[in-house]
Design a protein around this motif. Structure first.
Motif, PDB file in Angstrom:
ATOM      1  N   GLN A 116       1.033  -1.293  -0.072  1.00 23.97           N
ATOM      2  CA  GLN A 116       0.088  -0.041   0.243  1.00 23.97           C
ATOM      3  C   GLN A 116       0.955   1.273   0.208  1.00 23.97           C
ATOM      4  O   GLN A 116       0.281   2.118  -0.182  1.00 23.97           O
ATOM      5  N   ASN A 117       1.903   1.170   0.072  1.00 26.72           N
ATOM      6  CA  ASN A 117       3.411   2.089   0.128  1.00 26.72           C
ATOM      7  C   ASN A 117       3.515   2.364  -1.220  1.00 26.72           C
ATOM      8  O   ASN A 117       3.755   1.587  -2.212  1.00 26.72           O
ATOM      9  N   VAL A 118       3.345   3.716  -1.923  1.00 26.09           N
ATOM     10  CA  VAL A 118       3.153   4.077  -3.232  1.00 26.09           C
ATOM     11  C   VAL A 118       4.699   3.861  -3.804  1.00 26.09           C
ATOM     12  O   VAL A 118       4.900   3.329  -4.846  1.00 26.09           O
ATOM     13  N   GLN A 119       5.684   4.045  -2.842  1.00 28.27           N
ATOM     14  CA  GLN A 119       7.413   3.677  -3.426  1.00 28.27           C
ATOM     15  C   GLN A 119       7.669   2.081  -3.496  1.00 28.27           C
ATOM     16  O   GLN A 119       8.227   1.962  -4.439  1.00 28.27           O
ATOM     17  N   GLN A 144       5.285   0.098  -4.327  1.00 31.18           N
ATOM     18  CA  GLN A 144       4.481  -0.458  -5.424  1.00 31.18           C
ATOM     19  C   GLN A 144       5.470  -0.211  -6.634  1.00 31.18           C
ATOM     20  O   GLN A 144       5.481  -1.052  -7.669  1.00 31.18           O
ATOM     21  N   GLN A 145       5.990   1.177  -6.719  1.00 34.67           N
ATOM     22  CA  GLN A 145       6.885   1.374  -8.044  1.00 34.67           C
ATOM     23  C   GLN A 145       8.070   0.319  -8.022  1.00 34.67           C
ATOM     24  O   GLN A 145       8.419  -0.062  -8.955  1.00 34.67           O
ATOM     25  N   THR A 146       8.685  -0.051  -6.853  1.00 38.16           N
ATOM     26  CA  THR A 146       9.684  -0.950  -6.768  1.00 38.16           C
ATOM     27  C   THR A 146       9.229  -2.291  -7.015  1.00 38.16           C
ATOM     28  O   THR A 146      10.061  -3.086  -7.700  1.00 38.16           O
ATOM     29  N   ILE A 147       8.167  -2.648  -6.495  1.00 33.08           N
ATOM     30  CA  ILE A 147       7.718  -4.104  -6.739  1.00 33.08           C
ATOM     31  C   ILE A 147       7.537  -4.316  -8.358  1.00 33.08           C
ATOM     32  O   ILE A 147       7.906  -5.413  -8.887  1.00 33.08           O
ATOM     33  N   VAL A 148       7.079  -3.346  -9.067  1.00 33.01           N
ATOM     34  CA  VAL A 148       6.853  -3.372 -10.380  1.00 33.01           C
ATOM     35  C   VAL A 148       8.363  -3.480 -11.310  1.00 33.01           C
ATOM     36  O   VAL A 148       8.687  -4.263 -12.100  1.00 33.01           O
ATOM     37  N   HIS A 149       9.369  -2.608 -10.794  1.00 35.13           N
ATOM     38  CA  HIS A 149      10.731  -2.672 -11.125  1.00 35.13           C
ATOM     39  C   HIS A 149      11.271  -3.706 -11.058  1.00 35.13           C
ATOM     40  O   HIS A 149      12.086  -4.385 -11.769  1.00 35.13           O
ATOM     41  N   ALA A 178      -4.241  -5.760  -6.625  1.00 35.92           N
ATOM     42  CA  ALA A 178      -4.928  -4.965  -6.576  1.00 35.92           C
ATOM     43  C   ALA A 178      -4.305  -3.609  -5.928  1.00 35.92           C
ATOM     44  O   ALA A 178      -4.753  -2.415  -6.227  1.00 35.92           O
ATOM     45  N   ASN A 179      -3.536  -3.831  -5.046  1.00 38.31           N
ATOM     46  CA  ASN A 179      -2.658  -2.678  -4.222  1.00 38.31           C
ATOM     47  C   ASN A 179      -1.630  -2.036  -5.191  1.00 38.31           C
ATOM     48  O   ASN A 179      -1.565  -0.904  -5.140  1.00 38.31           O
ATOM     49  N   VAL A 180      -1.122  -3.093  -5.856  1.00 38.36           N
ATOM     50  CA  VAL A 180       0.040  -2.447  -6.847  1.00 38.36           C
ATOM     51  C   VAL A 180      -0.188  -1.805  -7.988  1.00 38.36           C
ATOM     52  O   VAL A 180       0.164  -0.884  -8.583  1.00 38.36           O
ATOM     53  N   ALA A 181      -1.400  -2.190  -8.424  1.00 37.86           N
ATOM     54  CA  ALA A 181      -1.899  -1.686  -9.897  1.00 37.86           C
ATOM     55  C   ALA A 181      -2.550  -0.271  -9.805  1.00 37.86           C
ATOM     56  O   ALA A 181      -3.584  -0.002 -10.253  1.00 37.86           O
ATOM     57  N   PHE A 190      -1.056   2.516 -11.013  1.00 32.28           N
ATOM     58  CA  PHE A 190      -0.390   3.552 -11.839  1.00 32.28           C
ATOM     59  C   PHE A 190      -0.408   2.826 -13.251  1.00 32.28           C
ATOM     60  O   PHE A 190      -0.306   1.709 -13.311  1.00 32.28           O
ATOM     61  N   HIS A 191      -0.006   3.491 -14.211  1.00 34.97           N
ATOM     62  CA  HIS A 191      -0.202   2.978 -15.711  1.00 34.97           C
ATOM     63  C   HIS A 191       0.700   1.799 -16.002  1.00 34.97           C
ATOM     64  O   HIS A 191       0.150   0.729 -16.617  1.00 34.97           O
ATOM     65  N   ARG A 192       2.051   1.929 -15.454  1.00 32.57           N
ATOM     66  CA  ARG A 192       2.930   0.953 -15.872  1.00 32.57           C
ATOM     67  C   ARG A 192       2.524  -0.534 -15.356  1.00 32.57           C
ATOM     68  O   ARG A 192       2.565  -1.527 -15.926  1.00 32.57           O
ATOM     69  N   ALA A 193       2.087  -0.365 -14.011  1.00 36.19           N
ATOM     70  CA  ALA A 193       1.817  -1.552 -13.442  1.00 36.19           C
ATOM     71  C   ALA A 193       0.467  -2.192 -13.994  1.00 36.19           C
ATOM     72  O   ALA A 193       0.314  -3.300 -14.192  1.00 36.19           O
ATOM     73  N   ARG A 194      -0.438  -1.274 -14.605  1.00 35.47           N
ATOM     74  CA  ARG A 194      -1.720  -2.128 -14.981  1.00 35.47           C
ATOM     75  C   ARG A 194      -1.457  -2.475 -16.355  1.00 35.47           C
ATOM     76  O   ARG A 194      -1.953  -3.540 -16.800  1.00 35.47           O
ATOM     77  N   ARG A 195      -0.471  -1.897 -17.060  1.00 38.98           N
ATOM     78  CA  ARG A 195      -0.084  -2.518 -18.414  1.00 38.98           C
ATOM     79  C   ARG A 195       0.630  -3.799 -18.247  1.00 38.98           C
ATOM     80  O   ARG A 195       0.494  -4.756 -18.991  1.00 38.98           O
ATOM     81  N   THR A 196       1.503  -3.877 -17.109  1.00 39.14           N
ATOM     82  CA  THR A 196       2.195  -5.187 -17.082  1.00 39.14           C
ATOM     83  C   THR A 196       1.422  -6.273 -16.792  1.00 39.14           C
ATOM     84  O   THR A 196       1.702  -7.314 -17.018  1.00 39.14           O
ATOM     85  N   VAL A 197       0.307  -5.969 -15.982  1.00 35.52           N
ATOM     86  CA  VAL A 197      -0.675  -7.139 -15.549  1.00 35.52           C
ATOM     87  C   VAL A 197      -1.368  -7.573 -16.677  1.00 35.52           C
ATOM     88  O   VAL A 197      -1.608  -8.626 -16.955  1.00 35.52           O
TER      89      VAL A 197
END
Length: 797
Positions: A281-284, A286-291, A318-321, A323-330
């Protein structure tokens, strides 16, 4: 003799100095650290003072020393050397922890730690230190890993050299002192690989940081059983605190947790996902998980036969998606199809079996993940192609609110697309949405109202809301003014539903108009946009215009014209224009300086604001007592109107042509417009194929012909021929305005010749048989003028 004495002093100094550096070897110092490494580092400033003390040794004064005195003196000098080498320096707090408010416990905490701990550690005699080292080694062997962790914790809390950056070159004495408390070379290397946070002081970080540090370190080297226990221990911490979340990120714990998702052990996967669900649920993070390609691993776990694992993976997605890059990755890794598949359960039964409860939880988490992913347009289409619409419709009948919230959230998010709006209308979902408006869950009410707001663009949907008795619950939601999101959704649904006059009448019976007028003040802009939009629709009923005026609504609307929100300005101008159809209201609007404010919006960069302002000016000009005085008082207003005829937006051009047609009825204003060059600009627009623009353009040309020279000017600029072609349109309003314009233009002989060449006679004769009397008159008048010119030519011949 002097030279020999000097040489003796130098030899004695070198021997005593070497004894200081070799002293810790008696305390368990490693032999791998050679004395030659001391010369690599810069000599500490306190070394000269130590050498001076050695020169005045008692042995040099001719008095022999006992072994106890020599040992005590060596310990004393070793203590001074350690203070010189390891005196703590003040370091700045890490910016990230400073932002979190995690500061030093007290101003003198660092000095107190040095005063209380360091002297005690450094004052141990050599024999005592060696003895304690042997006892500690034996105790470690007896107690096992628990003793190691305890000793490690004591070292972390008391020893600053252990936290030196790995980038700093180690001195031999520093390595010796560190080795005295170290456990193994592997653990020391792990500490050196920690991020730059190692340079911070202990008092800068909370206790949870050090607990997480130990757990992460042990998790990296643990087997499956130990990993499960460590994950359980980590779950005992308050993982919702941002300090703990950032600690897991900084200490490398996030990478370990993501790696566990690739293992074959279900317990490790579940434990890892339970932690990831909280910290994601932390924004930072979320981005690191996608990275770190964590979403791919979560998507892979959606295929697991274990229901709990599927639910946790979907909930984390649901928590990570967000922002756009995360949704696109899914979407790119097949996550949308797998998430839609999770919705296939049967939640209708009130008495759920144990496995059915698990299926329901999996479906709920899958719907939550789809809700997050549905904010992307491509994902909405992917959900539809995967067959998500009928599954969402089936889950919409569930009696469980925790299931309904993500399902309705996904539907209202996807309702921005026409295909979803049609599906909601045709598959009977509107009835369920209306039913859930009566729920006690305000979030569910908000989502249902928002879905109706987006779907009510369609006339059939508005009729369905009325037929299912959904208008009354929408009005009742206006009483919950404290919940701004719910209020915005409810007012939006009322706005769109009131487009139908039948619905507006029912809203009026429920006293919705008075409530909406009361909501014009002290509300956020998202609420005001919908409230004003609804008032604009209510104002279409003549009786409501008087109610809005008597309730002070016009004054508030005029005040809102000073805002900058473009959506709000569009709706305000529409509401003002609707109220201006009453002559009494126009006088109030003009008195409140409303006409000037509306006119000034023609300068707004938004084409939508420009067009709505122009449409609002039309009734103000038409119903003004003295339009000429009102308009000519606005300096530069007519020039602004003429310049907007150069716009490339058809809606702006249409509205400005409508304004010109109203202004041209005043001869004084028409003269100014002619001087500003309105004729060639109107003539240039005649080649348009937009029927709506044709209608108001022909009307503007017809009214501008009232100025004596303008008829001939329109013919010179080539406006007559295109107007004749307008007669082929099937739109009656276009035919009426075109016939009026041709009638005015036919008063110039040259224009008649052009009309005859374009074959205007036959269409005009056909229009004389129309049911519209005005259309008949204009067509017949034009034919008469053509006939009169022909007769005049015959007489002349």
């Amino acid at each position: 003799m002097g030279h020999a004495w000097f040489q003796l002093m130098v030899n004695t100094t070198c021997r005593r100095t070497r004894s200081f550096f070799s002293l810790p070897q008696q305390c368990g110092a490693p032999n791998s650290q050679s004395e030659s490494e001391v010369s690599v580092d810069q000599e500490p400033p306190s070394l000269e003072r130590v050498q001076h003390v050695v020169l005045v040794d008692g042995a040099e004064q001719g008095r022999p020393q006992t072994s106890e005195e020599q040992q005590e003196k060596n310990v004393h000098e070793w203590r001074r050397l350690q203070r010189a080498l390891y005196s703590r320096k003040k370091r700045d707090t890490c910016q990230r922890w400073r932002n979190l408010g995690v500061l030093t416990i007290c101003g003198g905490a660092l000095e107190e730690t040095d005063a209380k701990i360091s002297p005690h550690l450094l004052s141990l005699p050599a024999s005592t230190e060696a003895e304690k080292a042997r006892k500690s080694s034996a105790e470690k062997k007896r107690l096992g890993p628990r003793a190691k962790s305890k000793m490690k914790a004591e070292f972390s809390a008391s020893s600053s050299p252990g936290h030196m950056s790995s980038q700093r070159t180690k001195t031999s004495a520093g390595a010796i002192f560190e080795e005295h408390f170290s456990e193994s070379s592997t653990e020391s290397e792990e500490e050196e690989e920690q991020p730059e946070r190692r340079s911070e002081t202990n008092t800068d970080l909370p206790s949870e940081y050090w607990q997480i540090q130990k757990l992460v370190k042990y998790l990296k080297a643990a087997d499956q059983t130990a990993s499960v226990l460590i994950l359980c221990a980590m779950m005992e911490l308050d993982l919702m605190k941002e300090t703990c979340q950032l600690a897991i990120l900084d200490l490398g714990g996030l990478e370990v947790l993501l790696n566990l998702l690739d293992t074959n052990d279900i317990r490790c996967k579940i434990g890892s996902l339970k932690i990831l669900t909280k910290i994601s649920q932390n924004v930072q993070l979320q981005q690191t998980i996608v990275h770190m390609r964590g979403l791919q691993r979560m998507v892979n776990n959606l295929d697991s036969p274990v229901k709990e694992l599927q639910a946790l993976a979907a909930e984390t997605i649901a928590n990570v998606a967000k922002f756009h890059r995360a949704r696109r990755t899914v979407r790119q890794h097949g996550g949308i199809r797998k998430l839609v598949k999770l919705l296939d359960c049967f939640p209708n039964s009130a008495d759920l079996r144990a496995n059915m409860e698990k299926d329901l939880e999996v479906a709920r988490c899958g719907a939550s993940a789809l809700w997050s992913c549905s904010k992307s347009t491509k994902n909405k289409e992917a959900i539809r192609r995967a067959g998500g619409i009928p599954l969402l419709g089936r889950l919409l009948r569930s009696p469980h609110e925790n299931m309904l919230v993500p399902v309705v959230g996904t539907l209202q998010e996807c309702a921005s697309q026409e295909t979803y709006r049609v599906a909601i209308q045709t598959e009977g979902m509107m009835e369920d949405l209306v039913k859930n408006l009566k729920s006690d869950n305000e979030e569910l009410q908000m989502l249902c109202a928002s879905a109706i707001f987006k779907c009510a663009e369609n006339q059939q949907t508005r009729d369905l809301v009325r037929s299912h008795d959904g208008l009354k619950p929408l009005v009742s939601l206006l009483a919950k003014a404290d919940n701004k999101q719910l209020l915005a959704a409810a007012t939006g649904a009322i706005w769109k539903c009131s487009v139908s006059m039948e619905n507006a009448a029912i809203f009026q019976e429920k006293k919705a108009l008075e409530i909406l007028i009361g909501l014009l003040t002290d509300q956020p802009e998202e609420v005001l946009v919908n409230v004003v939009g609804a008032l604009g629709q209510f104002a279409q009923i003549p009786a409501n215009k008087t109610t809005i005026c008597n309730s002070g609504g016009i004054k508030v609307l005029i005040h809102l014209l000073n805002g900058t929100n473009q959506a709000l300005l569009v709706n305000v101008t529409k509401a003002v224009g609707a109220c201006a159809t009453e002559k009494d209201n126009v006088a109030i609007i003009d008195q409140l300086d409303g006409v000037r404010l509306v006119w000034s919006l023609l300068k707004n960069p938004s084409a939508e604001v420009q067009s709505s302002a122009a449409w609002a000016l039309c009734p103000c000009i038409e119903n003004a007592k003295d339009a000429g005085e009102m308009v000519l008082f606005l300096i530069g207003g007519l020039e602004l109107i003429v310049n907007l005829l150069k716009s490339t937006n058809n809606e702006v051009l249409t509205s400005i042509c409508a304004v010109v047609s109203k202004l041209a009825k005043d001869k004084e204003i028409l003269g100014v417009l002619t001087d500003r060059g309105v004729v060639p600009l109107l003539a240039e627009l005649t080649n348009t194929t937009d029927n709506r623009l044709r209608c108001y353009l022909a009307e503007a040309i017809g009214h501008c012909c009232m100025w004596s020279t303008n008829r001939a000017s329109f013919g010179e600029f080539g406006a007559v021929g295109p107007l004749v072609r307008y007669l082929k349109s099937k739109d009656r309003s276009v035919l009426l305005s075109t016939a009026m314009a041709l009638y005015q233009l036919s008063k110039d002989p040259n224009n008649i010749i052009t009309m005859h060449e374009e074959g205007v006679v036959q269409p005009l004769i056909h229009l004389t048989a129309s049911d519209d009397t005005k259309l008949q008159e204009f067509a017949a008048g034009c034919v008469r003028n053509i006939r009169l010119l022909a007769l005049a030519n015959q007489r002349t011949a």
